[in-house]
Design an enzyme around this catalytic site. Sequence first.
Site, mmCIF file in Angstrom:
data_model
loop_
_atom_site.group_PDB
_atom_site.id
_atom_site.type_symbol
_atom_site.label_atom_id
_atom_site.label_comp_id
_atom_site.label_asym_id
_atom_site.label_seq_id
_atom_site.Cartn_x
_atom_site.Cartn_y
_atom_site.Cartn_z
ATOM 1 N N ASP A 219 43.740 51.729 35.349
ATOM 2 C CA ASP A 219 43.364 51.003 37.259
ATOM 3 C C ASP A 219 44.091 51.961 37.709
ATOM 4 O O ASP A 219 44.750 53.448 37.526
ATOM 5 C CB ASP A 219 44.036 49.887 37.138
ATOM 6 C CG ASP A 219 43.943 48.716 38.210
ATOM 7 O OD1 ASP A 219 43.707 47.790 37.490
ATOM 8 O OD2 ASP A 219 44.466 49.149 39.467
ATOM 9 N N VAL B 114 38.437 54.918 40.123
ATOM 10 C CA VAL B 114 36.505 54.263 39.641
ATOM 11 C C VAL B 114 35.423 54.972 40.641
ATOM 12 O O VAL B 114 35.078 55.350 40.700
ATOM 13 C CB VAL B 114 36.464 53.301 39.472
ATOM 14 C CG1 VAL B 114 37.631 52.513 38.031
ATOM 15 C CG2 VAL B 114 36.233 52.401 40.740
ATOM 16 N N ASN C 15 35.142 46.826 34.902
ATOM 17 C CA ASN C 15 35.513 45.542 35.056
ATOM 18 C C ASN C 15 36.022 45.447 37.107
ATOM 19 O O ASN C 15 36.514 44.814 37.444
ATOM 20 C CB ASN C 15 36.358 45.166 34.620
ATOM 21 C CG ASN C 15 37.426 43.888 35.389
ATOM 22 O OD1 ASN C 15 36.748 42.541 35.933
ATOM 23 N ND2 ASN C 15 39.062 43.634 35.978
ATOM 24 N N TYR D 120 29.283 43.389 49.179
ATOM 25 C CA TYR D 120 29.406 43.227 47.837
ATOM 26 C C TYR D 120 27.803 42.629 47.383
ATOM 27 O O TYR D 120 28.475 42.592 46.613
ATOM 28 C CB TYR D 120 31.037 41.895 48.346
ATOM 29 C CG TYR D 120 31.642 41.061 46.930
ATOM 30 C CD1 TYR D 120 31.761 42.422 46.160
ATOM 31 C CD2 TYR D 120 30.556 40.763 46.495
ATOM 32 C CE1 TYR D 120 32.710 42.106 45.118
ATOM 33 C CE2 TYR D 120 30.821 40.191 45.364
ATOM 34 C CZ TYR D 120 32.691 40.652 44.398
ATOM 35 O OH TYR D 120 32.443 40.755 43.748
ATOM 36 N N LYS E 287 26.684 44.289 43.883
ATOM 37 C CA LYS E 287 27.264 43.727 42.598
ATOM 38 C C LYS E 287 25.287 43.473 41.986
ATOM 39 O O LYS E 287 25.185 43.366 41.050
ATOM 40 C CB LYS E 287 27.718 41.803 42.855
ATOM 41 C CG LYS E 287 29.457 42.455 42.876
ATOM 42 C CD LYS E 287 30.094 42.722 42.013
ATOM 43 C CE LYS E 287 31.403 42.487 41.901
ATOM 44 N NZ LYS E 287 31.583 43.817 40.712
HETATM 45 N N1 LIG Z 1 38.018 36.934 41.119
HETATM 46 C C1 LIG Z 1 36.838 36.527 42.032
HETATM 47 O O1 LIG Z 1 36.840 35.384 41.933
HETATM 48 C C2 LIG Z 1 35.604 37.091 40.678
HETATM 49 C C3 LIG Z 1 34.202 36.695 40.880
HETATM 50 C C4 LIG Z 1 32.686 37.496 40.619
HETATM 51 C C5 LIG Z 1 33.345 38.318 40.612
HETATM 52 N N2 LIG Z 1 34.923 39.087 40.663
HETATM 53 C C6 LIG Z 1 34.563 40.301 40.171
HETATM 54 O O2 LIG Z 1 35.722 40.843 38.918
HETATM 55 C C7 LIG Z 1 35.522 41.996 38.786
HETATM 56 C C8 LIG Z 1 37.977 42.102 38.705
HETATM 57 O O3 LIG Z 1 38.080 41.387 40.022
HETATM 58 P P1 LIG Z 1 39.512 40.257 39.980
HETATM 59 O O4 LIG Z 1 38.853 38.922 40.647
HETATM 60 O O5 LIG Z 1 39.742 40.271 38.590
HETATM 61 O O6 LIG Z 1 40.268 40.896 40.892
HETATM 62 P P2 LIG Z 1 41.716 41.931 40.866
HETATM 63 O O7 LIG Z 1 41.684 41.806 42.525
HETATM 64 O O8 LIG Z 1 42.771 40.819 40.252
HETATM 65 O O9 LIG Z 1 41.631 43.328 39.709
HETATM 66 C C9 LIG Z 1 40.994 43.930 40.417
HETATM 67 C C10 LIG Z 1 41.777 45.543 39.676
HETATM 68 O O10 LIG Z 1 40.689 46.621 39.857
HETATM 69 C C11 LIG Z 1 41.936 46.933 40.448
HETATM 70 N N3 LIG Z 1 40.923 48.217 41.560
HETATM 71 C C12 LIG Z 1 40.527 48.025 43.008
HETATM 72 N N4 LIG Z 1 40.092 49.026 43.226
HETATM 73 C C13 LIG Z 1 40.189 50.727 42.207
HETATM 74 C C14 LIG Z 1 39.571 50.940 42.284
HETATM 75 N N5 LIG Z 1 39.170 52.121 43.086
HETATM 76 N N6 LIG Z 1 39.982 51.818 40.844
HETATM 77 C C15 LIG Z 1 40.321 51.787 39.910
HETATM 78 N N7 LIG Z 1 40.715 50.336 40.043
HETATM 79 C C16 LIG Z 1 40.814 49.685 41.117
HETATM 80 C C17 LIG Z 1 42.981 46.924 41.411
HETATM 81 O O11 LIG Z 1 44.373 47.702 41.278
HETATM 82 C C18 LIG Z 1 42.973 45.496 40.032
HETATM 83 O O12 LIG Z 1 43.871 45.595 39.328
HETATM 84 C C19 LIG Z 1 36.000 42.929 39.900
HETATM 85 O O13 LIG Z 1 34.666 43.537 40.225
HETATM 86 C C20 LIG Z 1 34.988 41.596 41.489
HETATM 87 O O14 LIG Z 1 34.447 41.744 41.730
HETATM 88 C C21 LIG Z 1 35.573 38.231 41.089
#
Ligand SMILES: NC(=O)c1ccc[n+]([C@@H]2O[C@H](COP(=O)([O-])OP(=O)(O)OC[C@H]3O[C@@H](n4cnc5c(N)ncnc54)[C@H](O)[C@@H]3O)[C@@H](O)[C@H]2O)c1
Length: 253
Positions: free
Chosen positions: A36, A63, A89, A155, A159
Amino acid sequence: MRLKDKVAVVTGAASGMGKAIAELYATEGAKVVVSDLNIEGAQAVADGIKAAGGEAVAVKTNVADSGDINTMIDTAVNTYGTLDILVNNAGIMDNMAAIGEVEDERWDLIFDVNTKAVMRAIRKAIPIFLEKGNGVIVNTASTGGFSGAHAGAAYTASKHAVIGITKNTGFMYAQKGIRCNAIAPGATMTNISASIKNVDEFGASRTKVTQGVIPRVGQPEEIAQVALFLASDESSFVNGTVVSADGGWTAGF
Ligand SMILES: NC(=O)c1ccc[n+]([C@@H]2O[C@H](COP(=O)([O-])OP(=O)(O)OC[C@H]3O[C@@H](n4cnc5c(N)ncnc54)[C@H](O)[C@@H]3O)[C@@H](O)[C@H]2O)c1
């Protein structure tokens, strides 16, 4: 145990779905590289896994940085000897802007984190997987990866591209022992809203149309169960596809 002695890298593993995936994989016997940008958070997750009797190492990874991606995969190989499972992720939201209001800077950031990072991490992992004749990739896409109604243009496009990468990778290496699938989560209770900056009112108002029919918000642990299935041999014939986990949200469209 469904992932006994497998070595897994999970990006964005300090929070939300990534954290839940890292913890579940460790419970199922995997050695986990907890990656992370937020290294304190990643370290806390790795410490928690170790305290529970599992194996994990934290690594600071932006990332969007190709050097960091290489270090992340090298950490798996140097620490645990190989790589078996790559979970792409990490992701950030846009500000819901429709294309008429998209700023180049934000578009580039969203694509660097959500899309280009996925390409780079898979590219780095492929030689390892080819040599073993084995490997699994799980990408966290989104329902926004096939619906135009769930986020802004950046976004949504980022995706959709992840789903394209998933299908192409799954197809290309199908006879090499490598599988690549994506999860399309619907609205899930995580910290992702913290990445939404300067919300675009018009775009946000359009996304509210379909948000109004979300059956319920999911928990990160529910997404982790899908990621476990896709990483385990139980999904041995599942390749190049997208599994929605949205409580039925998109079933009505
Ligand atoms: N939460 C939702 O409703 C939802 C829905 C569909 C898809 N997603 C996808 O799920 C995935 C996980 O997100 P989440 O909802 O758990 O969010 P979250 O914000 O809780 O977790 C995301 C993590 O990614 C890390 N991150 C952000 N930018 C980064 C970078 N440049 N390098 C490394 N790490 C980085 C953050 O520090 C965080 O720990 C994402 O790809 C998001 O697009 C989320």
